[in-house]
Design a protein around this motif. Structure first.
Motif, PDB file in Angstrom:
ATOM      1  N   SER A 192       5.687 -36.547  15.940  1.00 23.96           N
ATOM      2  CA  SER A 192       5.122 -35.897  14.749  1.00 23.96           C
ATOM      3  C   SER A 192       4.213 -34.758  15.197  1.00 23.96           C
ATOM      4  N   SER A 193       3.948 -33.816  14.273  1.00 18.91           N
ATOM      5  CA  SER A 193       3.047 -32.727  14.676  1.00 18.91           C
ATOM      6  C   SER A 193       1.655 -33.291  14.963  1.00 18.91           C
ATOM      7  N   ASN A 194       1.282 -34.411  14.291  1.00 16.88           N
ATOM      8  CA  ASN A 194      -0.032 -35.005  14.578  1.00 16.88           C
ATOM      9  C   ASN A 194      -0.118 -35.542  15.998  1.00 16.88           C
ATOM     10  N   ASP A 195       0.942 -36.221  16.440  1.00 17.55           N
ATOM     11  CA  ASP A 195       0.920 -36.767  17.809  1.00 17.55           C
ATOM     12  C   ASP A 195       0.988 -35.652  18.846  1.00 17.55           C
ATOM     13  N   LEU A 196       1.805 -34.638  18.555  1.00 15.92           N
ATOM     14  CA  LEU A 196       1.889 -33.501  19.471  1.00 15.92           C
ATOM     15  C   LEU A 196       0.517 -32.808  19.543  1.00 15.92           C
ATOM     16  N   SER A 209      -1.950 -28.274  12.206  1.00 20.34           N
ATOM     17  CA  SER A 209      -1.564 -27.141  11.346  1.00 20.34           C
ATOM     18  C   SER A 209      -1.194 -25.922  12.197  1.00 20.34           C
ATOM     19  N   GLN A 210      -1.881 -25.769  13.327  1.00 21.46           N
ATOM     20  CA  GLN A 210      -1.514 -24.669  14.247  1.00 21.46           C
ATOM     21  C   GLN A 210      -0.078 -24.860  14.747  1.00 21.46           C
ATOM     22  N   PHE A 229      11.113 -26.473  12.956  1.00 18.19           N
ATOM     23  CA  PHE A 229      12.102 -27.378  13.521  1.00 18.19           C
ATOM     24  C   PHE A 229      11.898 -28.802  13.031  1.00 18.19           C
ATOM     25  N   GLY A 230      10.826 -28.999  12.246  1.00 17.86           N
ATOM     26  CA  GLY A 230      10.471 -30.365  11.855  1.00 17.86           C
ATOM     27  C   GLY A 230      11.199 -30.818  10.601  1.00 17.86           C
ATOM     28  N   GLN A 231      11.246 -32.117  10.427  1.00 12.07           N
ATOM     29  CA  GLN A 231      11.798 -32.676   9.184  1.00 12.07           C
ATOM     30  C   GLN A 231      10.735 -33.580   8.594  1.00 12.07           C
ATOM     31  N   GLN A 232      10.528 -33.442   7.271  1.00 11.56           N
ATOM     32  CA  GLN A 232       9.539 -34.266   6.568  1.00 11.56           C
ATOM     33  C   GLN A 232       9.781 -35.753   6.869  1.00 11.56           C
ATOM     34  N   TYR A 281       9.402 -34.003  14.833  1.00  9.50           N
ATOM     35  CA  TYR A 281      10.237 -33.081  15.585  1.00  9.50           C
ATOM     36  C   TYR A 281      11.173 -33.841  16.518  1.00  9.50           C
ATOM     37  N   ASN A 282      12.408 -33.387  16.564  1.00 10.64           N
ATOM     38  CA  ASN A 282      13.350 -33.909  17.561  1.00 10.64           C
ATOM     39  C   ASN A 282      13.025 -33.197  18.877  1.00 10.64           C
ATOM     40  N   VAL A 283      12.540 -33.964  19.856  1.00  9.29           N
ATOM     41  CA  VAL A 283      11.974 -33.383  21.077  1.00  9.29           C
ATOM     42  C   VAL A 283      13.016 -32.550  21.832  1.00  9.29           C
TER      43      VAL A 283
END
Ligand code: NAI
Length: 215
Positions: free
Chosen positions: A33-37, A46-47, A58-61, A65-67
């Motif tokens: 997730s963008s939070n874990d990244l 948010s950045q 590239f993300g899906q709700q 993200y698929n790494v």
């Protein structure tokens, strides 16, 4: 994928995303997730979302993200899916250190040749690549499809040598000499100044000390 008007600041962050995603892949992580990244990279979620949205996102709700996909796409944006032939001009301390660093090859930067003017270095091999004299440069560049030249020579010689490289078809210079090269617009120049990075470090030390000063 469209890449209109992407700021250089975003582009400069992409190698870092690429490196972290590469580490995740090596550890068998398939999605993030963008939070874990964000926690891992110490930048805000948010950045990350804003940066990656520049490229269509590239993300899906609900999935993140698929790494592997993200890693591959960022690699494409950075032009890493193709090999780049490279030479080093100046086989002194810095030139030899760069030549000894094998990991550039893993990213597709192939060291084809090393050049110098010092006859004592003629024929000395670094990781199997012989140091050649500058009079061989012209024919070597033309017959080896050289794209990038790293300039690790004294700054007084840098402009003259950069022009010679450009005249012989080199289209990108990785410039370590502390001087502006002022080359034509179609030549890509990346200036590297370790001392600037060190000054940034010094600034951060001062700031940390001020913030933690006992009053
Ligand atoms: P060095 O003196 O060890 O090596 C320079 C080499 O360039 C020598 O082997 C010399 O024979 C060769 N050379 C001189 N004129 C040449 C020419 N016209 N064509 C081909 N080769 C030539 O110096 P060092 O420590 O390796 O530094 C190299 C350059 O990199 C210097 O300009 C230095 O200021 C710069 N530098 C930049 C850094 C950065 O962060 N941008 C960090 C360290 C050095």
């Amino acid at each position: 994928m469209e890449e209109r008007g992407i700021s250089q600041a975003v582009i400069r962050r992409l190698p870092r995303y690429y490196r972290y995603l590469g580490e995740l892949l090596e550890n068998g992580v398939e999605r993030i997730s963008s939070n874990d990244l964000s926690k891992k990279m110490k930048v805000t979620a948010s950045q990350i979302r804003q940066d990656l949205n520049n490229f269509g996102g590239f993300g899906q709700q609900g999935y993140g993200y698929n790494v592997k996909y993200l890693y591959t796409e960022i690699g494409k944006i950075l032009g890493l899916e193709e090999d780049h032939n490279m030479i080093i001009i100046g086989a002194g301390n810095l030139g030899q250190a760069l030549a000894n660093y094998a990991a550039f090859e893993n990213r597709g930067f192939i060291l084809k040749g090393i050049f110098d003017v010092n006859p004592r270095l003629n024929g000395v091999s670094i990781r199997g690549v012989p140091i050649r004299m500058m009079d061989e440069l012209k024919s070597f560049v033309q017959s080896n499809d050289v794209e990038i030249a790293a300039l690790t020579i004294p700054k007084e010689k840098a402009i003259e040598v950069a022009n010679l490289l450009v005249d012989n078809g080199v289209c990108a210079i990785w410039n370590f000499a502390h001087t502006d090269l002022n080359l034509p617009d179609n030549i890509i120049v990346e200036n590297v100044h370790l001392s600037e990075s060190l000054m940034q470090l010094s600034y951060n030390i001062s700031r940390y000390r001020q913030e933690h000063k006992q009053s």
